[in-house]
Design an enzyme around this catalytic site. Structure first.
Site, mmCIF file in Angstrom:
data_model
loop_
_atom_site.group_PDB
_atom_site.id
_atom_site.type_symbol
_atom_site.label_atom_id
_atom_site.label_comp_id
_atom_site.label_asym_id
_atom_site.label_seq_id
_atom_site.Cartn_x
_atom_site.Cartn_y
_atom_site.Cartn_z
ATOM 1 N N LYS A 1 -10.879 0.207 13.642
ATOM 2 C CA LYS A 1 -9.746 0.721 14.304
ATOM 3 C C LYS A 1 -9.571 0.736 15.819
ATOM 4 C CE LYS A 1 -6.831 1.173 10.548
ATOM 5 N NZ LYS A 1 -5.616 0.331 10.307
ATOM 6 N N GLY B 1 -1.643 -12.746 16.952
ATOM 7 C CA GLY B 1 -1.624 -13.963 17.177
ATOM 8 C C GLY B 1 -0.158 -14.465 16.915
ATOM 9 N N TYR C 1 -14.644 1.921 9.214
ATOM 10 C CA TYR C 1 -13.317 1.848 9.434
ATOM 11 C C TYR C 1 -12.877 2.592 10.793
ATOM 12 C CZ TYR C 1 -8.526 4.135 8.453
ATOM 13 O OH TYR C 1 -7.344 4.277 8.221
ATOM 14 N N LYS D 1 2.503 -12.840 18.902
ATOM 15 C CA LYS D 1 2.261 -13.660 20.188
ATOM 16 C C LYS D 1 3.461 -15.063 20.208
ATOM 17 C CE LYS D 1 -0.670 -15.998 23.550
ATOM 18 N NZ LYS D 1 -1.466 -17.449 22.723
ATOM 19 N N ARG E 1 -8.971 10.418 -1.982
ATOM 20 C CA ARG E 1 -8.803 11.303 -0.835
ATOM 21 C C ARG E 1 -8.448 12.800 -1.513
ATOM 22 N NH1 ARG E 1 -4.976 7.493 2.752
ATOM 23 N NH2 ARG E 1 -4.574 6.571 0.967
ATOM 24 N N GLY F 1 0.885 -1.237 -0.062
ATOM 25 C CA GLY F 1 0.056 -0.021 -0.046
ATOM 26 C C GLY F 1 0.913 1.342 0.151
ATOM 27 N N PHE F 2 0.184 2.437 0.226
ATOM 28 C CA PHE F 2 0.974 3.587 0.148
ATOM 29 C C PHE F 2 1.918 3.761 1.259
ATOM 30 C CE2 PHE F 2 0.233 7.923 1.860
ATOM 31 C CZ PHE F 2 1.186 8.772 1.283
#
Ligand code: UDP
Length: 311
Positions: free
Chosen positions: A149, A102, A145, A105, A186, A10-11
């Protein structure tokens, strides 16, 4: 260090991978390429220590061998993208966070979560310090979103408290720079592309809403400092220079030397009215402040868009 970067194509992820490789780390990318692209990491394929796996981290993940750090950057991050992919956004923020925690960990690895200023929603405290709990509409379209988050942060802290995983949480404010998708929706990419093509810059609503834009190199510098630090609490990463979208349109027109006009379109539902990070924690704990000015960063970003758009 051997690092797993989800969303590495991604960016932000691609810049992060380049920075990690640049300091001698090994990087394993997991990315399902729904918003990222291989073109973003093509220049890294020949580099020693870089591997790429096309994989959806919302499903089970396993990486053979030791891992020192897991950096969870996979998620649609533009409002246009997460409104088009609401379920995938919720899954990568919830199931993807669970799976990557996970992995951390199991490997005894440090974990860095890419969180967001969207956890503050449409903020009623300004600027936003990390101890502000936010003002989010859970059932609005942006909730997919914001709540993913927020859940990711809660899960990260649960793994820290219950399993003792060593965690870091970066709340990343608006970031821009080369390798943003021209069509990602965006404001920075929209305005630059519109300015370069001589089309009207589409200001949503009355243009009085504000954002504070951080150049990607500054963001990445903060993320590496955070990863190497002992700061377990969430930490804001962003630039404090705040502009209305009307002011911002004017700056983009000036920097690109465009003759575009401004047009107005409806304001998206639940669009935050104002946003500026309080970066006291980053200053005190990391000794970090952003260095690239908006005009400088926009110039570099416009040069990138000129190149990929062919002139
Ligand atoms: N915006 C705009 N024109 C556009 C795209 C966005 O005026 O073509 C506005 C949007 O309404 C918001 C701000 O710019 O107030 C930043 O939007 P963006 O999608 O970049 O990210 P956000 O900060 O909302 O997540």
């Amino acid at each position: 260090m051997r690092a797993v970067v989800t969303g590495g194509a991604g960016f932000l992820g691609s810049h992060l991978c380049a920075a990690l490789l640049g300091r001698g780390d090994e990087v394993i990318v997991l990315d399902n390429l729904v918003t990222g692209s291989q073109a973003n990491v093509e220049h890294l394929f020949g580099r020693a220590g870089f591997t790429f796996h096309e994989h959806d981290v919302s499903t089970y993940i396993w990486v053979p061998g030791h891992v020192d750090a897991v950096l969870h950057f996979a998620s649609p991050a533009s409002p246009k993208d997460y409104l088009e992919m609401p379920i995938q956004t919720l899954k990568v923020g919830s199931l993807g966070t669970h799976n990557t925690l996970g992995l951390a960990k199991a490997k005894g690895a440090r974990y860095l979560l890419a969180s967001t200023s969207e956890v503050y929603g449409d903020p009623q405290v300004h600027p936003q310090p990390e101890d502000y709990w936010g003002h989010v509409n859970p059932v609005g379209p942006r909730g997919v979103y914001d709540e993913a988050k927020r859940f990711a942060e809660a899960m990260t802290m649960a793994y820290h408290r219950y399993h003792g995983v060593d965690v870091r949480i970066a709340r990343i404010f608006n970031t821009y720079g080369p390798r943003m998708r021209p069509d990602d929706g965006r404001v920075v990419s929209n305005f630059i592309v519109q300015a370069l093509q001589g089309k009207p810059l589409t200001v949503y609503g009355d243009g009085e809403q504000t954002r504070s834009f951080c150049y990607v190199d500054d963001t990445i510098a903060a993320l590496l400092l955070l990863l190497d630090s002992d700061v377990v609490e969430p930490l804001n990463v962003g630039n404090t220079d705040e502009y209305t979208m009307t002011e911002f349109a004017g700056i983009v027109i000036e920097v690109t030397g465009s003759s575009s006009e401004v047009s107005h379109e409806p304001l998206p539902v639940d669009d935050p009215g104002q946003r500026q990070p309080d970066i006291s924690r980053a200053k005190e704990r990391l000794g970090w402040v952003p260095e690239v000015s908006l005009r400088d960063g926009l110039g570099r970003t416009a040069a990138y868009f000129r190149e990929i758009l062919g002139g």
